[in-house]
Enzyme design. Structure first.
Site, PDB file in Angstrom:
ATOM      1  N   TYR A 126       0.855  -1.194   0.000  1.00 55.46           N
ATOM      2  CA  TYR A 126       0.000   0.000   0.000  1.00 55.46           C
ATOM      3  C   TYR A 126       0.883   1.233   0.000  1.00 55.46           C
ATOM      4  O   TYR A 126       1.844   1.313   0.766  1.00 55.46           O
ATOM      5  CB  TYR A 126      -0.904  -0.012   1.237  1.00 55.46           C
ATOM      6  CG  TYR A 126      -1.789   1.214   1.382  1.00 55.46           C
ATOM      7  CD1 TYR A 126      -2.811   1.463   0.472  1.00 55.46           C
ATOM      8  CD2 TYR A 126      -1.614   2.105   2.433  1.00 55.46           C
ATOM      9  CE1 TYR A 126      -3.638   2.573   0.611  1.00 55.46           C
ATOM     10  CE2 TYR A 126      -2.436   3.214   2.590  1.00 55.46           C
ATOM     11  CZ  TYR A 126      -3.444   3.444   1.677  1.00 55.46           C
ATOM     12  OH  TYR A 126      -4.256   4.553   1.818  1.00 55.46           O
ATOM     13  N   ASP A 131       9.086   2.628  -0.194  1.00 52.81           N
ATOM     14  CA  ASP A 131       8.056   3.264   0.614  1.00 52.81           C
ATOM     15  C   ASP A 131       8.273   2.801   2.050  1.00 52.81           C
ATOM     16  O   ASP A 131       7.930   1.673   2.416  1.00 52.81           O
ATOM     17  CB  ASP A 131       6.665   2.872   0.110  1.00 52.81           C
ATOM     18  CG  ASP A 131       5.567   3.541   0.932  1.00 52.81           C
ATOM     19  OD1 ASP A 131       5.867   4.108   2.011  1.00 52.81           O
ATOM     20  OD2 ASP A 131       4.398   3.497   0.498  1.00 52.81           O
ATOM     21  N   LYS A 163       4.386   8.439   9.138  1.00 47.25           N
ATOM     22  CA  LYS A 163       4.105   7.812  10.429  1.00 47.25           C
ATOM     23  C   LYS A 163       5.105   8.222  11.531  1.00 47.25           C
ATOM     24  O   LYS A 163       4.941   9.296  12.099  1.00 47.25           O
ATOM     25  CB  LYS A 163       3.978   6.305  10.252  1.00 47.25           C
ATOM     26  CG  LYS A 163       2.769   6.012   9.319  1.00 47.25           C
ATOM     27  CD  LYS A 163       2.300   4.593   9.267  1.00 47.25           C
ATOM     28  CE  LYS A 163       0.970   4.518   8.541  1.00 47.25           C
ATOM     29  NZ  LYS A 163       0.952   3.815   7.272  1.00 47.25           N
TER      30      LYS A 163
HETATM   31  C1  LIG Z   1       0.313   4.354   5.952  1.00 47.38           C
HETATM   32  C2  LIG Z   1       1.031   4.144   4.691  1.00 47.38           C
HETATM   33  C3  LIG Z   1       0.923   5.038   3.612  1.00 47.38           C
HETATM   34  C4  LIG Z   1      -0.067   6.172   3.612  1.00 47.38           C
HETATM   35  O1  LIG Z   1       0.199   7.107   4.595  1.00 47.38           O
HETATM   36  P1  LIG Z   1      -0.989   8.074   5.084  1.00 47.38           P
HETATM   37  O2  LIG Z   1      -0.312   9.002   6.030  1.00 47.38           O
HETATM   38  O3  LIG Z   1      -2.011   7.193   5.692  1.00 47.38           O
HETATM   39  O4  LIG Z   1      -1.499   8.770   3.873  1.00 47.38           O
HETATM   40  C5  LIG Z   1       1.726   4.842   2.509  1.00 47.38           C
HETATM   41  N1  LIG Z   1       2.589   3.813   2.451  1.00 47.38           N
HETATM   42  C6  LIG Z   1       2.722   2.936   3.453  1.00 47.38           C
HETATM   43  C7  LIG Z   1       3.717   1.837   3.342  1.00 47.38           C
HETATM   44  C8  LIG Z   1       1.932   3.056   4.593  1.00 47.38           C
HETATM   45  O5  LIG Z   1       2.037   2.144   5.570  1.00 47.38           O
END
Ligand SMILES: *Cc1c(COP(=O)(O)O)cnc(C)c1O
Length: 426
Positions: free
Chosen positions: A143, A238, A266
Site C-alpha cells: 500500500y 516506501d 508515520k
Molecule cells: C500508511 C502508509 C501510507 C499512507 O500514509 P498516510 O499518512 O495514511 O497517507 C503509505 N505507504 C505505506 C507503506 C503506509 O504504511
C-alpha cells in the site's frame, strides 16, 4: 448498561461516511462496534466506556514512544505557543530535514509533506518527471496511500497492466501501473525484460506492513535494485511504515540496499500529520521551485508537527533504543508462538524492530495471496477475544502490529496469556 461506543458510532454514522475518517477503523472486516478512543497514555488507550486496552496499533505506527511521552509533549506545547502555522519557512524544518538525512544515508535532500499518501504520490511524480518515463511497477499487497495511480490490483496475466481497486479511478489513469506478485522473481524479470525502457520507477514496501507482515526476500530486494539500475528506473522504498520503525535506518538499513528515493511518514511525525520523501540531490532538485516537477503544500513542514517529529526522532536515536524495542517485540512474538503451540493452534509470526505480524498458519507467507488464505472467522474470533480481554490489535488480518517503548514486560505477558486463553477455548 449503555455502551457509549454504540451511541457514538450511531452519531458518527449520521454525519461521517461509515462513521469513520479512514475505512479500517470501522471494524468492517471483523464486525462489531469500533471503539471510540477518549484518551491514551503510555502503552494504553481508553474507549468511550472507559475500558482500557493495551494498544498494538499505535496510531498505525507513529506512536513508537508510546502515548504522551513527556519530552514530546513538552516540545509540542512549546511549539503551539509560538504559533500553529505560518506558510513561511522555519528553522525547525531545517533541523528535521538534517535529522532525517543524518539517519537515512541514501537521502541527500528531503521535502516535507503532511501525509504518506501525499509523499508517495509526489515521489511517483518526481520519478516520472526525472526519468521522462510513464510506467510504474508496484506489488500486490503493498500500500502506498490512495493516489489514483497506486490504487491498482494485478491484471489477469503476468506483467500486464492492472485494474483500479477503487471506483472513481478511470482505467486510463492506471494503464501505466504494472502490478506484480511480491517476492516473485520470475515476474519481476519478465516485467523488466518487456517494459524496462519505459519503467520510471519500482515502488516497494521492502518489509511489507499492509499485507500483515511480509518480508521481501534478500534475493528479491537485491534483484529489484539491480534491475532498476540496469534499466535506468528509480527504486523507491516506501518506508512510511518501516522508516524509524523496523530500525533507525529503516528497511533499507535492515536489507543493506540503497534505494533512489525514500518515502517516509508515520514515525517521523510522532503522531502529528507529517511525511516526507527524499533522495539524491540531482533528483530532488527536479522539484519546484528549482525544477519542472510541481509539488506544494499549505501545511507542509508545519511548525507543531515538525516539533513533534523532532522530539520523537531525538528519543529514538538514543543508544540502545531499537535493541530494547526489538527484544520486547520478539518476546511478544515468541510468547504468542509458544502459546499457540501449547494449544495446538496453527500459528507463525515474525518481527523486525517494533513491528510484527502473526498468521494463523504454520508457514510465514511470502505474498498477498497467501496472507489472504487466512481463515477469516478464526482471525475475527481472536481479534474479539483479545479486545474483550483489553488487548487492541489491528481490526483486519492484513495489517501489521506495533510495539512501543512504553509497553512493559507485564503488558506483553498479559497479551500472551490472553491469546493462550483464546487458543485454548477455540
Ligand atoms: C500508511 C502508509 C501510507 C499512507 O500514509 P498516510 O499518512 O495514511 O497517507 C503509505 N505507504 C505505506 C507503506 C503506509 O504504511
Amino acid at each position: 448498561m449503555t455502551d457509549q461506543n454504540d451511541i457514538l458510532f450511531e452519531r458518527a454514522r449520521a454525519v461521517i461516511p461509515g462513521g469513520v475518517n479512514s475505512p479500517v477503523r470501522a471494524f468492517k472486516a471483523v464486525g462489531g462496534t469500533p471503539r471510540f478512543i477518549q484518551r491514551a497514555q503510555g502503552a494504553y488507550f481508553w474507549d468511550a466506556n472507559d475500558k482500557r486496552y493495551i494498544d498494538y496499533i499505535g496510531s498505525w505506527g507513529p506512536m513508537i514512544l508510546g502515548h504522551g511521552h513527556p519530552a514530546v509533549i513538552e516540545a509540542v506545547q512549546k511549539a503551539v505557543l509560538e504559533g500553529f502555522s505560518y506558510g513561511a519557512p522555519t528553522e525547525r524544518e531545517i533541523e528535521l530535514a538534517e535529522a532525517i538525512l543524518a539517519l537515512v544515508p541514501s537521502m541527500e535532500m528531503v521535502r516535507l509533506v503532511s501525509s504518506g499518501t501525499e509523499a508517495a504520490m509526489s515521489a511517483l511524480r518526481l520519478a516520472r518527471g526525472a526519468t521522462g518515463r510513464k510506467t510504474i511497477v508496484k506489488f500486490e499487497g503493498c500500500y502506498h496511500g490512495h493516489a489514483d495511480a497506486l490504487l491498482v490490483k494485478a491484471g489477469s496475466g503476468l506483467a500486464t497492466f492492472g485494474n483500479p481497486t477503487s471506483a472513481g479511478v478511470p482505467p486510463e489513469v492506471v494503464q501505466h501501473t504494472l502490478v506484480l506478485e511480491y517476492n516473485n522473481l520470475q515476474q519481476l524479470e519478465e516485467a523488466f525484460a518487456l517494459h524496462g525502457s519505459d519503467i520510471a520507477c519500482l515502488m516497494i514496501e521492502a518489509i511489507a506492513g499492509n499485507m500483515n507482515f511480509v518480508r521481501a526476500t534478500p534475493a528479491f530486494a537485491k534483484r529489484c535494485r539491480e534491475l532498476c539500475t540496469q534499466h535506468g528506473a528509480l527504486l523507491i522504498f516506501d518506508e512510511v511504515m518501516t522508516g524509524f520503525r523496523v530500525g533507525l535506518h529503516g528497511a533499507q538499513g535492515v536489507l543493506g540496499i540503497t534505494p533512489d528515493l525514500t518515502v517516509l511518514g508515520k514515525v517521523i511525525g510522532g503522531g502529528m500529520p507529517l511525511a516526507a520523501f527524499g533522495g539524491p540531490r540531482a533528483i530532488m532538485e527536479q522539484l519546484a521551485p528549482l525544477g519542472p516537477v510541481y509539488q506544494a503544500g499549505t501545511l507542509s513542514g508545519n511548525p507543531v508537527a515538525t516539533a513533534c517529529g523532532l522530539a520523537t526522532l531525538k528519543e529514538i536515536s538514543k543508544p540502545g533504543f531499537y535493541e530494547a524495542l526489538a527484544q520486547k517485540t520478539r518476546t511478544l512474538v515468541d510468547g504468542l508462538k509458544a502459546a499457540a503451540a501449547a494449544e495446538g493452534q496453527p500459528f507463525n509470526a515474525d518481527s523486525e524492530g517494533g513491528m510484527f505480524g502473526f498468521f494463523l498458519m504454520n508457514e510465514l507467507p511470502q505474498n498477498y495471496a497467501t496472507v489472504m488464505t487466512t481463515d477469516n472467522a478464526q482471525f475475527n474470533a481472536l481479534f474479539h477475544g483479545l479486545l474483550d480481554r483489553g488487548v487492541y490489535i489491528a481490526p483486519a488480518l492484513y495489517e501489521a502490529g506495533f510495539v512501543s517503548a512504553a509497553h512493559s514486560e507485564d503488558d506483553i505477558a498479559a497479551t500472551i496469556a490472553a491469546a493462550r486463553d483464546i487458543f485454548r477455548k477455540r
